[in-house]
Design a protein around this motif. Sequence first.
Motif, PDB file in Angstrom:
ATOM      1  N   HIS A 166       0.843  -1.158  -0.018  1.00  0.00           N
ATOM      2  CA  HIS A 166       0.162  -0.045  -0.107  1.00  0.00           C
ATOM      3  C   HIS A 166       0.857   1.179  -0.026  1.00  0.00           C
ATOM      4  O   HIS A 166       0.654   2.128  -0.641  1.00  0.00           O
ATOM      5  CB  HIS A 166      -0.853  -0.020   1.176  1.00  0.00           C
ATOM      6  N   ILE A 172      -6.447  -3.832  -7.960  1.00  0.00           N
ATOM      7  CA  ILE A 172      -7.408  -2.823  -7.790  1.00  0.00           C
ATOM      8  C   ILE A 172      -6.899  -1.796  -6.728  1.00  0.00           C
ATOM      9  O   ILE A 172      -7.087  -0.652  -6.510  1.00  0.00           O
ATOM     10  CB  ILE A 172      -8.709  -3.138  -7.381  1.00  0.00           C
ATOM     11  N   GLU A 173      -6.219  -2.648  -5.634  1.00  0.00           N
ATOM     12  CA  GLU A 173      -5.693  -1.786  -4.458  1.00  0.00           C
ATOM     13  C   GLU A 173      -4.631  -0.948  -4.842  1.00  0.00           C
ATOM     14  O   GLU A 173      -4.547   0.109  -4.229  1.00  0.00           O
ATOM     15  CB  GLU A 173      -5.188  -2.651  -3.500  1.00  0.00           C
ATOM     16  N   ARG A 208      -6.071   2.205  -6.741  1.00  0.00           N
ATOM     17  CA  ARG A 208      -6.645   2.859  -5.724  1.00  0.00           C
ATOM     18  C   ARG A 208      -5.835   3.585  -4.965  1.00  0.00           C
ATOM     19  O   ARG A 208      -5.639   4.925  -4.661  1.00  0.00           O
ATOM     20  CB  ARG A 208      -7.653   2.099  -5.006  1.00  0.00           C
ATOM     21  N   ALA A 242      -3.963   6.746  -6.393  1.00  0.00           N
ATOM     22  CA  ALA A 242      -5.050   7.994  -6.621  1.00  0.00           C
ATOM     23  C   ALA A 242      -4.581   8.772  -7.881  1.00  0.00           C
ATOM     24  O   ALA A 242      -4.677   9.971  -7.911  1.00  0.00           O
ATOM     25  CB  ALA A 242      -4.790   8.839  -5.462  1.00  0.00           C
ATOM     26  N   ASP A 265     -10.132   6.896 -11.686  1.00  0.00           N
ATOM     27  CA  ASP A 265     -10.796   5.482 -11.769  1.00  0.00           C
ATOM     28  C   ASP A 265     -10.155   4.742 -12.804  1.00  0.00           C
ATOM     29  O   ASP A 265     -10.135   5.255 -13.861  1.00  0.00           O
ATOM     30  CB  ASP A 265     -12.218   5.973 -12.064  1.00  0.00           C
TER      31      ASP A 265
END
Length: 216
Positions: free
Chosen positions: A30, A59-60, A63, A66, A69
């Motif tokens: 992350h 997807i993580e 996301r 940032a 989409d």
Amino acid sequence: MSHITLIRHGQANTNARDEAEYDRLSDLGHQQAAWLGDHLRATGSHHPRCFCGTLTRHIETARGMAVGDAIRDERLNELEYFTLSQLLQEQHGVDIPQEREGFITHLPKVFTAWESDALEGAPESFRAFETRVSDALREISEGSGAALVVTSGGLIAIALRRLMELNMPATARVALAIMNTSMHRLFPIGAHLSPVLFNAVPHLETPERQFAQTHF
């Protein structure tokens, strides 16, 4: 034809022993994604389009970056390495490594057996995988504007194999080299996409972040 920047997902669950367990980012994964997103914004990188696979780690990562989409496309999903490894063990007696260093010799064996159709019951053939990857990237390149594509290391290696006409041993070495959240740019030269950037991690190059240059 537009250029494409392929991005490998952040570090996933390094203790996993099957596809489901692997498919989530670690805490470091992350953080890697967030740092990459910050770097892209700080350098004014302009990518009006963003794509990713449908796996959780894709997807993580998208996301966490940032960057807007991301359009999800299952053709950008990774090969099922754990599944292929289990088939290689069951059918050919090649043990699955228990330590990370063991994958240096294991991955080429998996890729070679898969390419030669020596793994009965594989979830998809090597040729089907190559075809879906090529089709997806061709369609993205035909769109308008530069594109980010968040995907996986195996897919990136196979894409480079197709573009550079690499043999399987060379493809395996490329796959092993690819770091988490690394960038790989494909640029149109003539009528074809050509690699102009490989395994770049500028967001992880400062001394305090070099620990985060991970392969697994």
